[in-house]
Design a protein around this motif. Structure first.
Motif, PDB file in Angstrom:
ATOM      1  N   ASP A  27       0.832  -1.215   0.000  1.00 59.40           N
ATOM      2  CA  ASP A  27       0.000   0.000   0.000  1.00 59.40           C
ATOM      3  C   ASP A  27       0.865   1.263   0.000  1.00 59.40           C
ATOM      4  O   ASP A  27       0.448   2.307  -0.503  1.00 59.40           O
ATOM      5  N   LYS A  28       2.070   1.170   0.552  1.00 58.15           N
ATOM      6  CA  LYS A  28       3.002   2.312   0.553  1.00 58.15           C
ATOM      7  C   LYS A  28       4.425   1.788   0.412  1.00 58.15           C
ATOM      8  O   LYS A  28       4.719   0.673   0.859  1.00 58.15           O
ATOM      9  N   VAL A  29       5.280   2.617  -0.184  1.00 56.00           N
ATOM     10  CA  VAL A  29       6.685   2.224  -0.340  1.00 56.00           C
ATOM     11  C   VAL A  29       7.582   3.372   0.114  1.00 56.00           C
ATOM     12  O   VAL A  29       7.303   4.536  -0.195  1.00 56.00           O
ATOM     13  N   ALA A  30       8.629   3.042   0.861  1.00 51.50           N
ATOM     14  CA  ALA A  30       9.652   4.047   1.179  1.00 51.50           C
ATOM     15  C   ALA A  30      11.002   3.512   0.708  1.00 51.50           C
ATOM     16  O   ALA A  30      11.204   2.300   0.625  1.00 51.50           O
ATOM     17  N   TYR A  31      11.894   4.447   0.391  1.00 53.07           N
ATOM     18  CA  TYR A  31      13.229   4.087  -0.103  1.00 53.07           C
ATOM     19  C   TYR A  31      14.263   4.566   0.905  1.00 53.07           C
ATOM     20  O   TYR A  31      14.352   5.762   1.178  1.00 53.07           O
ATOM     21  N   LEU A  32      15.007   3.616   1.467  1.00 52.89           N
ATOM     22  CA  LEU A  32      16.059   3.982   2.421  1.00 52.89           C
ATOM     23  C   LEU A  32      17.387   4.120   1.676  1.00 52.89           C
ATOM     24  O   LEU A  32      17.812   3.196   0.978  1.00 52.89           O
ATOM     25  N   GLU A  49       8.804  11.947  -8.533  1.00 57.67           N
ATOM     26  CA  GLU A  49       9.310  13.011  -7.633  1.00 57.67           C
ATOM     27  C   GLU A  49       8.809  12.873  -6.192  1.00 57.67           C
ATOM     28  O   GLU A  49       9.524  13.166  -5.244  1.00 57.67           O
ATOM     29  N   ASP A  50       7.542  12.448  -6.071  1.00 58.79           N
ATOM     30  CA  ASP A  50       6.940  12.458  -4.728  1.00 58.79           C
ATOM     31  C   ASP A  50       7.166  11.151  -3.951  1.00 58.79           C
ATOM     32  O   ASP A  50       6.488  10.890  -2.952  1.00 58.79           O
TER      33      ASP A  50
END
Ligand SMILES: NC(=O)c1ccc[n+]([C@@H]2O[C@H](COP(=O)([O-])OP(=O)(O)OC[C@H]3O[C@@H](n4cnc5c(N)ncnc54)[C@H](O)[C@@H]3O)[C@@H](O)[C@H]2O)c1
Ligand SMILES: [Zn+2]
Length: 344
Positions: A27-32, A49-50
């Protein structure tokens, strides 16, 4: 040898990542990322971009609980649920720590690793060991958990500093020495760094993958991957605590020479073989200052591989085969130190 099926080799990591994300449907992705992978590697993923990017400071000294807290805070603020996913884009520090924060956030969310150093591609990202350093001890707090996918591409190596490439190469040398004589002969016959990295990464992953598949929790065979790491980790930790610069692979290169010498003392390797291994390693890594042995011994006392107060080594049975749980005398360790010091 079968490569684990969650590993995707690709020349187009951006496309592969999109396919992997479509399949996993978070449902959501973050990039470390750290500042270096943000600059050099993130643009290669062609993200909108977002996208949610969590940037941390690079380096082993930031592989700490404080940094984990920062990551957990970001995930919480962004409203990450148990269906969300973390992509770890970086070297072994990002992979180990990002994996650990993902594996513990809300009792575990999924994560994908994209290794951007040779060390992470051939070693750290394979095998499910996740964790952080604590109270001056390396990887002291952590868990075992496989990533949902690892996306491997040698494209990222183009911007990797030469010293980092060399550091990761120590694990490649180790893989040949402990498991595959032909691989060792093949890699040591070429001048570093003129190797086909795609091929090297595939062969090393196949070796680590095969060993880990047989013994995921390090009850037995997996311990052979610790060749060079018992003394090597002690030396690395001493340098880290002294704020002196020695990369993981550079410490392991020293450890492999010392432990090759111990392999000779147990009657397995010939002195000629030990000399050949140490010539090859010092040709690439030079020689470094050894920390005081009593301090390294103390640090080795904390090694997670120990049973009670006994320090056990993984030592070469021959080139291409390794034994584990070998105990050696303090006298032999002192001798191995002398052997290394005489190389200078
Ligand atoms: N989990 C395991 O089984 C396992 C195995 C071996 C090592 N490790 C861990 O891995 C860590 C070391 O990994 P590492 O050597 O990858 O260190 P690292 O993650 O610190 O990366 C090394 C440096 O290279 C930079 N960098 C990374 N990719 C880059 C790129 N493509 N271009 C330019 N710069 C780039 C980073 O910002 C960093 O400064 C240690 O913490 C070690 O404990 C874990
Ligand atoms: Zn290592």
């Amino acid at each position: 040898m079968k490569t684990p099926d969650y590993i995707h080799f690709t020349d187009t990591p951006a496309e592969t990542l999109q396919k992997v994300l479509t399949d996993l449907a978070p449902d959501k992705v973050a990039y470390l990322v750290d500042e270096n992978t943000q600059k050099h590697c993130l643009p290669l993923l062609g993200l909108p971009e977002d996208s949610l990017v969590i940037a941390i400071k690079s380096g082993e000294k930031h592989k700490t609980l404080d940094t984990c807290q920062h990551i957990w805070e970001q995930l919480t603020t962004a409203g990450f649920s148990r269906k969300s996913l973390l992509v770890n884009l970086g070297g072994g520090v990002i992979g180990d720590m990002g994996g650990f924060t993902a594996a513990t956030y809300k009792r575990g969310i999924r994560f994908v690793n994209i290794p951007t150093t040779l060390l992470a591609a051939v070693d750290a990202n394979i095998g499910g060991k996740l964790g952080i350093d604590f109270m001056g001890f390396k990887n002291h707090i952590g868990v075992f958990q496989d990533p949902d996918a690892v996306i491997v591409s040698d494209i990222f190596l183009k911007t990797l500093p030469a010293r980092e490439l060399r550091s990761g190469f120590a694990e490649v040398i180790k893989h040949g020495l402990i498991y595959d004589q032909k691989y060792y002969e093949q890699t040591s016959a070429s001048d570093f760094p003129d190797l086909d990295w795609n091929d090297v990464i595939r062969q090393s992953i196949a070796i680590k993958g095969a060993v880990v598949a047989e013994d995921p929790r390090e009850g037995g065979l997996r311990k052979i991957l610790n060749f060079g790491h018992t003394l090597g980790h002690g030396i690395e930790t001493w340098y880290l605590n002294a704020s002196k610069s020695l990369l993981h692979g550079e410490a392991i290169a020293i450890g492999m020479i010392l432990e090759a010498y111990l392999s000779y003392k147990t009657g397995k390797l010939s002195l000629q073989e030990v000399n050949a291994i140490s010539d090859y390693l010092t040709g690439i890594y030079g020689t470094n200052e050894l920390p005081p042995l009593d301090e390294v011994m103390k640090l080795m006392g904390q090694d997670k591989k120990n049973v009670g107060s006994e320090i056990r080594f993984s030592l070469l049975e021959r080139i291409g085969a390794c034994l584990y749980d070998v105990t050696v005398s303090a006298e032999w360790i002192r001798e191995s130190y002398k052997f290394y010091e005489n190389l200078k």
